[in-house]
Scaffold this motif. Structure first.
Motif, mmCIF file in Angstrom:
data_model
loop_
_atom_site.group_PDB
_atom_site.id
_atom_site.type_symbol
_atom_site.label_atom_id
_atom_site.label_comp_id
_atom_site.label_asym_id
_atom_site.label_seq_id
_atom_site.Cartn_x
_atom_site.Cartn_y
_atom_site.Cartn_z
ATOM 1 N N SER A 117 9.026 -1.696 0.395
ATOM 2 C CA SER A 117 7.760 -2.279 -0.041
ATOM 3 C C SER A 117 6.680 -2.059 0.999
ATOM 4 O O SER A 117 6.972 -1.823 2.169
ATOM 5 N N GLY A 118 5.450 -2.116 0.546
ATOM 6 C CA GLY A 118 4.318 -1.887 1.430
ATOM 7 C C GLY A 118 3.318 -3.026 1.350
ATOM 8 O O GLY A 118 3.150 -3.632 0.295
ATOM 9 N N GLN B 70 -0.721 -3.949 2.627
ATOM 10 C CA GLN B 70 -1.938 -3.431 3.248
ATOM 11 C C GLN B 70 -2.255 -4.223 4.509
ATOM 12 O O GLN B 70 -2.083 -5.439 4.541
#
Ligand code: TRP
Length: 336
Positions: free
Chosen positions: A8-9, A11
């Motif tokens: 998962s990423g 920001q």
């Protein structure tokens, strides 16, 4: 059975809030005991909108600090930033050539983010989902925890994987990823307007609980949070058209690791001030230690950098091997 791998990423925004915590990071902490997990600070996605360079740098470190302060293990997981691993950009370009313009034009997030002046949005913002697909598939990740708003991007990731596997006659090369969307993970809304997502860019600081808020501020913000004149219902159907009420109750359920049905059973018939004082107490108990730890970690830039280096080394090892195979499949060669 192939091994499950989670990617998962997040920001890099400074000042993470309760929505980031309950909607993403707390779930990452859960998953770290069940899967091999890769958690990435997606700085390349951030620059699809202009970022102040100094601010971007410090936001990356603050996001890592927030991960660690929330309980993500740097041993169990791979924690790193996207810009450190070149293969994300390399695969993103390849996917720019696999993905179709028509697919991009259907992305609702682009339409929302680009606003009324689409001609003036960066090309990066348009192909943002191709980079996201690259993030996931460069590790051949199988499961991706995301919020509802990212579901369409995951669908696109599946389409890209299928088209690549088909175009380059490499059946099963890229896995068809599954979203991990739990119904007990709330979409945390603004404390002032239950129809808007809790966001760091909201003008009013009273719309959100920041992870670094102190006890008094949390108390005050919850006290001031918008509700309505009715009491708390005992059934979910009683929350229809009551977005603010539903938001507070969902936050309560999530932070107490229970569900909305049970909370309504306990609080049904009571008024919101009772819920609010109990909610403040739990948020303070959970969030204040995390906030203090973030502040402490931010003073040790060297430690945070070490975490990123360690994660980068592990991520780069997997990514380099996969990009080599991908280049081979396509007929590209790095003459090094
Ligand atoms: N687009 C995601 C968001 O805004 C962030 C993201 C980038 C991501 N790459 C990803 C999420 C890969 C999951 C997997 O929330």
């Amino acid at each position: 059975m192939k091994k499950k791998r989670v990617f998962s990423g997040v920001q890099p925004t400074g000042n993470l809030h309760l929505g980031n915590y309950l909607g993403a990071i707390d779930n990452f902490v859960n998953l770290q005991n069940k899967f091999e997990c890769i958690y990435c600070v997606v700085d390349l996605h951030a620059i699809t909108n202009h970022q102040d360079p100094k601010q971007l740098k410090s936001n990356i470190l603050e996001t890592v600090a927030s991960f660690v302060a929330s309980g993500l293990s740097t041993e169990k997981n791979i924690i790193f930033n996207q810009a450190s691993v070149a293969a994300h950009s390399e695969l993103a370009w390849i996917f720019n050539c696999v993905s179709r313009i028509g697919w991009m034009n259907r992305m609702t997030q682009f339409k929302e983010k680009a606003g009324s002046n689409k001609e003036n949005a960066s090309v990066g913002l348009l192909v943002y989902p191709n980079l996201m697909a690259a993030d996931i598939l460069i590790y051949k990740a199988t499961h991706v925890p995301v919020g509802e708003d990212q579901k369409q991007h995951l669908e696109l990731t599946r389409d890209i994987a299928k088209k690549f596997n088909n175009d380059f006659k490499c059946k099963d090369f890229f896995p068809i990823v599954e979203p991990l969307i739990s119904k007990d993970i709330p979409r945390v809304m603004s404390l002032r307007n239950g129809k808007k997502k809790m966001s760091k860019s909201d003008d009013s600081d009273y719309s959100r609980i920041n992870l670094k808020d102190d006890k008094d501020l949390i108390n005050l913000k919850i006290k001031k949070a918008t509700t309505d004149a009715d009491s708390i219902p005992s059934e979910i159907s009683g929350l229809k058209d009551r977005a603010e009420a539903k938001n507070l109750l969902s936050i309560y359920a999530s932070i107490n690791k229970t569900n909305l049905e049970k909370v309504l059973k306990d609080f049904g018939g009571k008024n919101f001030s009772t819920l609010k004082s109990s909610l403040s107490e739990t948020i303070i108990e959970k969030i204040c230690p995390i906030g203090k730890e973030i502040t402490k970690l931010l003073q040790d830039e060297k430690y945070l950098t070490t975490i990123l280096k360690k994660g980068t080394n592990k991520a780069d090892l997997i990514a380099k091997e996969n990009i080599k195979e991908i280049y081979n499949l396509i007929g590209l060669t790095k003459f090094t």
